[in-house]
Design an enzyme around this catalytic site. Structure first.
Site: not given
Lengths: 306, 306, 306
Positions: B196, B217-219, B237
């Site tokens: 997430k 990974g996240h974002g 990110k």
């Protein structure tokens, strides 16, 4: 592993067809690898260059394929194939039954722990207060999980060691009878795999955090408050002291020690033990400042050599 | 994330024990990270060097540990530990309940979608027309899946971000309240993990294809029609523009941008943003033609230096 | 794949809207890729540079987008888009139905095999005597597993090939109709992924052992008694001869041959075929002794160039 009930040596000798050289009335209390054995344990050795190590270990009983002179008090179990004998003994003492339902009746889960759907808990698994096991996790036999541990979906804890003995062209599997211990406040990402110790324990120390798709080999010991990023692999019996950081896709070879607070940058390949408190990079990994210094030179040579 | 109902600032201030400096009648409409906040959102900052960025962001409300001068209209929520306050607020507003059965009652699956056995669908998951979720996939809360998406077995979508704040020797987890958005015609291989966003969204763009054992990974934001081969890892990110190709076992560090149509050869380690339309190789990754030119020189030096 | 019932060419021509150039009374007996076709098989070609290879293959029927001169006895199926026609034909002949329950009724499991909870067995899966499939494993359609095979939790066998054809900016999926064959005494670790062959077979040879998180691409053929350590990835159609050892995190590119008994050290990237009996290291992998010789020189240059 420690035996729940000590087993008379005579019974073992009969089982594995070995000759007792020493005190036949002895009762074996555990089984372990040479470097981890304690008094009362049985171990095995079948390669002459390790005889000395085995004979000088704390093991009380040694399965061995030669009638060597042993230190006083040490008991030898002489047989032709100590590896096969060891496997036979382990298969007799470890309590590994295939699972017939998701949650074994012998699994003990603290009432405050949360177990999501499709989780599988093997025999003698214990899960502490406040721990949270997410959907589709598999925890295999004899795994001990502390308090406030989070394990994300798809992860498998307690897999067999990847450990084989070459027999001619083929491989015989070394049976695994160790455990996995996961201490308090550990978080383990999704689709990780954590092997059991062969006969000792794999340990994930208190407060350590593992990202997704991390592989932890058999008997690895991870200290407290380590950070292990995604897709890292750590081979068998390596030790991470407290506060170690391994960034993404790092690989660490077997039987090394990574010193307290050491940091290894992404994709590095660690093939020797690393000192505490320093940063490392490269494959093979060297001190990061050395690597960057070398790299500047190499890049310059690359430009000049065109 | 956007709140389903705006929350009065006074209620938040009481919850997290903070002092309001500014319009106390304001209602917070969302929560997000500094670089993604919109008007109406709450964010947090606890390191002085990011104060300016936070104060000049579009956030309407800033959790902060110093009574600084703020631009007109900006509301400060002063408290000792903005990180803890943020986590407390997020834990209040995000709707994360452990799952008690395979398919949450709040999951919405289009009648033409196919859900195989042992699939787990978390709360508020939505799956579009013609999508096919294969056996043993886990889709966690608030994941939105478009049309004609295929997700292969063992994959976990919507895992928590690997994001911790160091508190002395230990780590506090940053709570995750973002989502995963998977657009139309995406295919995701087996045993992948997709985190997430921390408070924003992880996005897999239309038509992109992921092979097995990929970690996102996240974002992370992946553009349209990207190809990502097996065992690639992309840290938090990072942005892949449209048509990017990453070959097997590539690692990409956090917060980078890979330009449109760029191609990164197998096992490369990307530690800086890459330009559009070019091919890259190596760890650290450089333009492939530069890498091969350097390598030819290095090999020659290796031969000459023997 | 071989068809269970041969299909008249006329029926295929009507299905895919193609023109028959040759014996219209022929019945197609199988479908396969150019380098694996046998007499009676249908294959396809849509790129001029492969025309010759296709026309000289053993295929009896060739889907092709040009009316070329063919060797006597060879039948052409002329159509505008052989790739789409091939996919249409494959979707007609392969028996792929979504699973509606954990164990397909067409799966055949030997009574002495052990299937743990949450295992999914697809259509036409066969599992031999003494094999042990651990919890949460997914075995997809048409996988054939021999005797005394162990597959650890979380592993997915029989995933689709990662194989797409670029159509402008987007990708069309090549449908997979091959199988996975796992021979006797193989052991496969946890969270591995093994793709089907596109139309031929992926094969894991007798006695080979795979550690956790290994990825095996479509149509890979692994010989007997190979050892493959954790997190290795092998791309499509590569061949490992008997007794090959790949250590942790090695990546092997597509369509290569690794000679008998070759050994590749950890994290190496193999981009060309390797000779039998030698040790290799590096990315790109070269003979290990060459790599270490080069590395000594590079390190010395690094020191001298500071």
């Amino acid at each position: 592993m420690k035996l729940t009930t000590p087993i008379p040596l005579l019974e073992i000798a009969l089982l594995v067809n070995a000759e007792i050289i020493g005190d036949a009335s002895f009762k074996v209390r555990g089984v372990n690898e040479i470097h981890k054995v304690e008094e009362g344990d049985l171990t095995f050795v079948d390669v002459r260059k390790y005889f000395k190590k085995a004979l000088n270990s704390k093991a009380s009983v040694i399965l061995i394929n030669e009638k060597v002179e042993a230190p006083s008090g040490k008991i030898l179990l002489y047989c032709k194939d100590p590896f096969a004998a060891y496997n036979l003994f382990v298969s007799r003492v470890r309590d590994v039954e295939p699972l017939s339902k998701n949650i074994s009746e012998s699994a003990v889960v603290h009432p405050s722990a949360i177990i999501e759907p499709n989780v599988v808990l093997g025999h003698h698994v214990r899960i502490g207060a406040g721990s949270y096991i997410r959907a589709n996790v598999v925890i295999q036999d004899n795994t001990i999980i502390g308090e406030n541990v989070i394990i994300h979906s798809g992860t498998v804890v307690g897999t067999d060691a990847f450990y084989y003995k070459r027999i001619g062209e083929t491989y015989d599997k070394m049976l695994t009878c160790g455990r996995v211990l996961i201490e308090d406040n550990v978080e383990i990402g999704a689709c990780c795999t954590i092997d059991k110790g062969v006969s000792g324990d794999t340990i994930i120390g208190e407060g350590s955090k593992l990202d997704n798709q991390v592989h932890i080999g058999h008997g690895v010991v991870i200290g407290k408050n380590c950070l292990i990023a995604a897709q890292v692999g750590i081979a068998g019996k390596t030790i991470l002291e407290d506060g170690v950081k391994l960034w993404g896709q790092v690989g660490v070879a077997a039987r090394l020690t990574i010193g307290e607070g050491a940091e290894v940058y992404a994709q590095s390949g660690v093939n020797r033990s690393l000192k505490a408190g320093k940063a490392y990079f490269g494959a093979p990994a060297v001190e990061a400042k050395e690597w960057f210094s070398d790299y500047r030179v190499w890049k310059r040579l690359g430009r000049e050599g065109r």
